[in-house]
Scaffold this motif. Structure first.
Motif, short mmCIF file in Angstrom:
data_model
loop_
_atom_site.label_atom_id
_atom_site.label_comp_id
_atom_site.label_asym_id
_atom_site.label_seq_id
_atom_site.Cartn_x
_atom_site.Cartn_y
_atom_site.Cartn_z
N GLU A 49 0.83 -1.20 0.00
CA GLU A 49 0.00 0.00 0.00
C GLU A 49 0.87 1.26 0.00
N ALA A 50 1.93 1.23 0.79
CA ALA A 50 2.84 2.38 0.84
C ALA A 50 3.51 2.59 -0.51
N ARG A 51 3.89 1.50 -1.17
CA ARG A 51 4.57 1.62 -2.46
C ARG A 51 3.65 2.21 -3.52
N GLN A 52 2.38 1.87 -3.47
CA GLN A 52 1.43 2.41 -4.43
C GLN A 52 1.29 3.92 -4.27
N ALA A 53 1.38 4.39 -3.02
CA ALA A 53 1.23 5.82 -2.77
C ALA A 53 2.51 6.60 -3.01
N GLN A 54 3.65 5.92 -2.96
CA GLN A 54 4.94 6.63 -3.01
C GLN A 54 5.18 7.34 -4.34
N THR A 55 4.77 6.75 -5.44
CA THR A 55 5.05 7.35 -6.75
C THR A 55 4.47 8.75 -6.86
N ALA A 56 3.21 8.89 -6.45
CA ALA A 56 2.57 10.21 -6.53
C ALA A 56 3.24 11.19 -5.57
N TRP A 57 3.66 10.70 -4.42
CA TRP A 57 4.35 11.55 -3.44
C TRP A 57 5.67 12.07 -4.01
N LEU A 60 5.28 14.79 -6.67
CA LEU A 60 4.86 16.12 -6.22
C LEU A 60 5.98 17.15 -6.35
N GLY A 61 7.21 16.68 -6.12
CA GLY A 61 8.34 17.60 -6.11
C GLY A 61 8.57 18.17 -4.72
N PHE A 62 9.71 18.81 -4.56
CA PHE A 62 10.12 19.27 -3.24
C PHE A 62 9.18 20.33 -2.67
N ALA A 63 8.78 21.28 -3.47
CA ALA A 63 7.98 22.39 -2.95
C ALA A 63 6.63 21.91 -2.43
N ALA A 64 5.97 21.03 -3.19
CA ALA A 64 4.66 20.54 -2.76
C ALA A 64 4.78 19.64 -1.54
N ARG A 65 5.83 18.81 -1.52
CA ARG A 65 6.02 17.96 -0.33
C ARG A 65 6.28 18.83 0.90
N LYS A 66 7.02 19.91 0.71
CA LYS A 66 7.27 20.82 1.83
C LYS A 66 5.97 21.39 2.37
N GLY A 170 11.13 12.15 -0.53
CA GLY A 170 10.21 11.60 -1.52
C GLY A 170 9.85 10.14 -1.32
N ASN A 171 10.22 9.56 -0.20
CA ASN A 171 9.90 8.17 0.08
C ASN A 171 8.57 8.02 0.81
N ALA A 172 8.03 6.83 0.76
CA ALA A 172 6.99 6.40 1.69
C ALA A 172 7.68 5.69 2.85
N VAL A 173 7.02 5.63 4.00
CA VAL A 173 7.61 5.05 5.21
C VAL A 173 6.63 4.09 5.86
N VAL A 174 7.15 2.94 6.27
CA VAL A 174 6.41 2.01 7.14
C VAL A 174 7.17 1.96 8.46
N PHE A 175 6.52 2.39 9.51
CA PHE A 175 7.14 2.57 10.82
C PHE A 175 6.67 1.49 11.78
N LYS A 176 7.64 0.78 12.37
CA LYS A 176 7.34 -0.19 13.42
C LYS A 176 7.86 0.37 14.73
#
Length: 503
Positions: A49-57, A60-66, A170-176
């Motif tokens: 699920e995280a990998r599917q979302a990561q591409t769009a993230w 976005l580019g740096f400015a939008a992620r910021k 620009g990564n997705a994260v899975v946190f344990k």
């Protein structure tokens, strides 16, 4: 406190619900929350699920992620009291210490979002005279999905050194999160989802060691681990099977050196704070002090005076909270006993100071060099003060440890010189633990303290892959990289290199 897994019955279906476990307040044993135990299949599904979302993230580019990360930062600032209360409940630490942790988190999140573009964007590099016809660039691209395995002692600040920087890159994260502080991890994921609802790139999985092991083999593109050296080695071994890169931040046995010209009251205050804050449960905490003999008596008096004033307790405004992980109490007791059996002296506290779940401050001196209190990480509110001939001997003693995380030097005239000679990833001069609060500085150690860096530009690059690109701008008169080259091409290049680089 010991946690137990439970399997309840779903009242709507009558079937067994997924297994769950309880997080407990280590001060009282009261239940703070219940969380699912995610197994291998659950973890794999979350990573997908995280990998599917990561591409769009990433796109976005740096400015939008910021903008999105700034929205999350503002939410954390508004709800600081809420998350601090949960940190206090799951760790038992004093409320103000939990709030201090959150203040640092917010500042680091701001730095990561604000500086990601400057650090990671494509930049030109010199091509050199041999490749003068090439335009050369390098940039840092996101890895994909980063798995983060966090600790319980600083359940927000420490993992945020990976979460914030990996997300900004620009990564997705899975946190344990630790099984002792799962509620904190779940809260962070929920708050991110509220602040950034259109990009589900921060996920949490909860459970015990098996859940963390499943994350290592789930196909994530990197694992960032914080914990004990022994567990770090197991994480590395598991990730090695798939060549998954790892960042490992393990324990420490940090030393503080007090030179003959040090500001002794300031050094004593720093030693006590560095050793006793968070009940000593700090990987970069001060566990050993090497003080020049000429000032040792006065320094020890000052440390003793300050340490005796500290009291542990369950109330939010106590100086020290409990030992969060119950099994650590036996380690602390064992180190104190070993030091005293070997001829050491307790000038504050002693064996009687261990009263689970609390440990009162303990100051030891004249401890044998091979004592566990000198060689092994204690992770409790204890400190060993040793006399040395001069600061140079202090450096040698400090470097004798197999750990190399942080360090501290108090000296008016030789601070930077002594700091450079310490075998550690970070050093504070005339203060303690300051390096952790500077977002632009890399954080990490050497030896049994691990490798890799969080925080700063190094921390941003840690969660990327560098990509080098060359682009031909014009044809070179001498092209050696062709089967059609003339017989004299390489000879001319050799002559050119001798002329330009042989002198």
């Amino acid at each position: 406190m010991t946690q137990t897994a439970r399997r309840d019955v779903d009242p709507s279906t009558g079937e067994a619900a997924p297994p769950a476990f309880e997080s407990l307040d280590p001060r009282t044993g009261e239940v703070v929350g219940r969380h699912p135990i995610h197994d291998e299949a659950d973890v794999a599904a979350v990573v997908r699920e995280a990998r599917q979302a990561q591409t769009a993230w990433a796109e976005l580019g740096f400015a939008a992620r910021k903008q999105h990360l700034d929205a999350w930062r503002r939410m954390l600032a508004r709800r600081l009291d809420e998350i601090a209360g949960l940190v206090c409940a799951e760790t038992g630490k004093p409320l103000d210490d939990a709030k201090l942790e959150l203040v640092l988190v917010i500042d680091h999140l701001h730095w990561a979002a604000a500086n990601a573009e400057k650090v990671l964007k494509r930049r030109k590099v010199p091509a050199g005279f041999l490749m003068a016809n090439q335009a050369a660039t390098v940039e840092y691209l996101p890895l994909g999905v980063v798995g983060v395995i966090g600790p319980w002692n600083y359940p927000v600040f420490t993992p945020m050194g990976s979460l914030a920087y990996a997300l900004a890159a620009g990564n997705a994260v899975v946190f344990k999160p630790s099984e002792l502080t799962p509620g904190v991890g779940a809260w962070l994921a929920r708050s991110f989802a509220e602040a950034v609802p259109d990009h589900p790139v921060l996920h949490v999985v909860t459970g015990y060691g098996e859940t963390g092991a499943a994350l290592c083999t789930s196909g994530v593109d990197k694992v960032a681990f914080t914990g004990s050296t022994a567990t770090g080695k197991r994480v590395m071994a598991s990730c090695a099977q798939s060549l998954t890169p790892v960042l490992v931040e393990c324990g420490g046995k940090d030393a503080l050196i007090v030179d003959v010209d040090a500001d002794l009251p300031a050094a004593a205050e720093a030693a006590v704070w560095g050793a006793m804050s968070n009940a000593g449960q700090t990987c970069i905490g001060v566990e050993r002090v090497y003080v020049v003999d000429a000032v040792a008596d006065r320094f020890l008096e000052l440390v003793t005076e300050r340490a005796r004033k500290l009291r542990p307790g369950g109330e939010p405004n106590a100086h020290l909270g409990p030992i969060t992980m119950a099994s650590q109490v036996d380690v602390i007791r064992g180190h104190i006993d070993d030091a005293l059996r070997g001829g050491g002296r307790a000038v504050v506290g002693g064996e009687h100071s261990v009263r689970p779940p609390f440990v009162e401050p303990v100051v030891l001196t004249d401890v044998a060099a091979d004592s566990e209190a000198i060689t092994e990480e204690t992770f409790g509110p204890t400190i060993v003060v040793q006399r040395v001939r001069d600061a140079d001997e202090g450096v040698a003693q400090a470097n004798s440890s197999r750990y190399g995380l942080g360090g501290t030097v108090f000296s008016r005239s030789r601070g930077l010189e002594l700091a450079r000679r310490l075998r550690s990833g970070m050093v504070s001069v005339n203060s303690v633990i300051s390096f952790a609060a500077v977002p632009a500085l890399p954080f990490g150690g050497v030896g049994d303290s691990g490798f890799g860096r969080i925080h700063g530009a190094d921390g941003l690059r840690e969660f990327t892959r560098s990509q080098a690109v060359t682009r031909t701008r014009f044809a070179m008169p001498l092209n050696p990289m062709s089967f059609g080259r003339s017989k004299g091409t390489v000879r001319r290049l050799v002559r050119l290199v001798r002329l330009m680089r042989g002198r």
